[in-house]
Design an enzyme around this catalytic site. Structure first.
Site, PDB file in Angstrom:
ATOM      1  N   LYS A  75       0.837  -1.199   0.000  1.00  0.00           N
ATOM      2  CA  LYS A  75       0.000   0.000   0.000  1.00  0.00           C
ATOM      3  C   LYS A  75       0.875   1.253   0.000  1.00  0.00           C
ATOM      4  O   LYS A  75       1.823   1.343   0.770  1.00  0.00           O
ATOM      5  CB  LYS A  75      -0.911  -0.040   1.234  1.00  0.00           C
ATOM      6  CG  LYS A  75      -1.964   1.060   1.310  1.00  0.00           C
ATOM      7  CD  LYS A  75      -2.850   0.820   2.522  1.00  0.00           C
ATOM      8  CE  LYS A  75      -3.915   1.889   2.685  1.00  0.00           C
ATOM      9  NZ  LYS A  75      -4.783   1.633   3.860  1.00  0.00           N
ATOM     10  N   SER A 145      -9.369   2.243   2.937  1.00  0.00           N
ATOM     11  CA  SER A 145      -8.423   2.940   2.090  1.00  0.00           C
ATOM     12  C   SER A 145      -7.456   2.015   1.338  1.00  0.00           C
ATOM     13  O   SER A 145      -6.696   2.474   0.478  1.00  0.00           O
ATOM     14  CB  SER A 145      -7.592   3.906   2.938  1.00  0.00           C
ATOM     15  OG  SER A 145      -6.888   3.207   3.964  1.00  0.00           O
ATOM     16  N   SER A 169     -10.235  -0.239   7.015  1.00  0.00           N
ATOM     17  CA  SER A 169      -9.569  -0.176   5.711  1.00  0.00           C
ATOM     18  C   SER A 169      -8.928  -1.460   5.228  1.00  0.00           C
ATOM     19  O   SER A 169      -8.431  -1.506   4.102  1.00  0.00           O
ATOM     20  CB  SER A 169      -8.509   0.927   5.739  1.00  0.00           C
ATOM     21  OG  SER A 169      -9.109   2.186   5.855  1.00  0.00           O
TER      22      SER A 169
END
Length: 431
Positions: A75, A145, A169
């Site tokens: 990420k 996210s 997330s």
């Protein structure tokens, strides 16, 4: 079967016995990315030439770590020494820290091939959304996210990927994308090198396509108790079914998924009992919001004072405390969280796991709405381990998952429970 189609566990076995090379697996993943990425848009940074070179280096290793040869997506708010970390923010375009985050360094040392950086909601918090689309329906969000990480695993681009969770997330995108997800106990994985939003909440998590995939990373991080097997069969399990204080916010498909998972388990011989939480838990969702917004004031202060013009209004509002968070509210939220942590551990001690919704329903249409974290945020504040399991489909044919919850530091036992219940809950689990 092409190498990219293998679960991380199946690929790992072949990599360990030499019947598959890291280069061959990496090339297969890159081929899959070339086919899927124009539509899914999971990646912010990818260098195929560098990835193949890294895979060749891994193939030369004399000692094979537990992640030997497995490509992994990271990420893009987690630092990588050899790639930019942009946080999906205009402030940090092209930034390269020159040092791996702790989780990346551990994965690399265990033989993983760090494939690239996956798209994220800005700072894994708010502001700009990822460009990523849900592989099951390109008109819908993969969740956030950890948008790119979940979508990349779901689309077969990579067998494993790192996400993070401050609200929901990691687990929520797993449900929206129909894959397995793990948010471990808060603090058991070092978060150094990942953008800080809330020190009380931020947790490194990960994705795979089977429960055993999740265990591979748990082994890399040496989670507590992995050497102590649960020692039970499915029919020995006792599972608490919890609708929770936000049940009224669950769409019909999410409510149906929880009850279906419970029925499938009961039909398989599991003892399934309804669980209710005591009254103080009615305030735990609001407590998480207070902690999130209160700690977020300091998390983005540096960008506020140094790059105000490039900082999204969402973050300016946090620094300026538009939510009106007070010191007394923060203290009260911390105290409630502490009380509820002890209380939930006591409740959970009577079960092998607690089963509860993973998301409000199917993935929303569009990119801006990445989904409500209301079925995840309380567990993040409680610091307990969570594992997301695909279960069924909603009215539009999109995945709807559930999650199992354990006691704090009960990650290893929860992984064992997941291995037992996943074949029952998830009829599409790869064999």
């Amino acid at each position: 079967m092409q190498p990219w189609e293998l679960t991380a566990t199946a690929a790992a076995a072949k990599l360990q016995d030499g019947s598959l090379t890291a280069e061959a697996l990496t090339r297969s993943c890159l081929d899959r990315i070339a086919a899927q990425e124009p539509a899914v848009k999971a990646w912010i940074f990818l260098d195929p030439v560098a990835a193949i070179a890294k895979a060749r280096e891994v193939d030369k290793a004399a000692i094979k770590g537990c992640l030997h040869g497995l490509p992994i997506g990271v990420k893009d708010m987690i630092d990588t020494a050899d790639m930019p970390t942009t946080h999906n923010s205009p402030i940090y375009q092209g930034l390269q820290q020159g040092r791996d985050a702790a989780c990346v360094g551990i994965a690399r040392a265990e033989g993983a091939v760090i494939l690239g950086k996956t798209d994220t909601v800005e700072f894994a918090a708010a502001g700009r959304r990822a460009l990523t689309r849900n592989p099951h329906d390109l008109t819908r969000t993969p969740g956030g996210s950890s948008s790119g990480s979940a979508a990349a695993v779901a689309a077969g681009m990579v067998p494993l990927a790192f996400g993070t969770q401050t609200g929901g997330s990691t687990i929520r995108p797993g449900s929206f994308c129909g894959i397995y997800a793990m948010k471990p106990t808060h603090g058991v994985v070092n978060s150094e090198g990942a953008k800080r939003y809330s020190h009380t909440l931020d947790t490194i998590g990960w994705y795979g396509r089977a429960p055993s995939d999740l265990r591979l990373l748990a082994e890399a991080f040496r989670l507590f108790g992995l050497d102590v097997p649960l020692g039970k069969t499915v029919k020995d399990l006792r599972i608490g079914l919890l609708r929770g204080p936000n049940w009224h916010l669950a769409a019909p498909e999410s409510q149906a998924a929880l009850l279906l998972a419970g029925k499938r388990l009961a039909d398989a011989g599991v003892v399934v009992e309804e669980v209710t939480l005591p009254a103080p838990f009615d305030g735990i969702t609001e407590a998480q919001r207070i902690v999130l917004m209160g700690e977020g004031r300091g998390a983005f202060l540096a960008e506020y004072v140094s790059a105000f013009g490039k900082l999204h209004a969402d973050f300016r509002s946090r620094v300026e405390n538009e939510s009106g968070i007070t010191a007394a509210m923060m203290a009260g939220a911390y105290d409630l969280a502490g009380d509820c942590r002890r209380s939930f551990d006591a409740i959970a001690s009577g079960y092998d796991a607690v089963l509860t919704p993973a998301a409000p329903g199917e993935a929303p249409v569009g990119r801006q709405d990445t989904g409500n974290a209301v079925f995840n945020s309380m567990w993040t504040l409680l610091h307990v381990p969570c594992i997301g399991i695909p279960c069924t489909e909603g009215p539009n044919g999109l995945p709807v998952g559930v999650q199992i919850i354990g006691q704090r530091f009960g990650d290893a036992a929860l992984l064992d429970v997941a291995a037992l219940v996943a074949p029952v809950i998830d009829p599409k689990l790869p064999g």
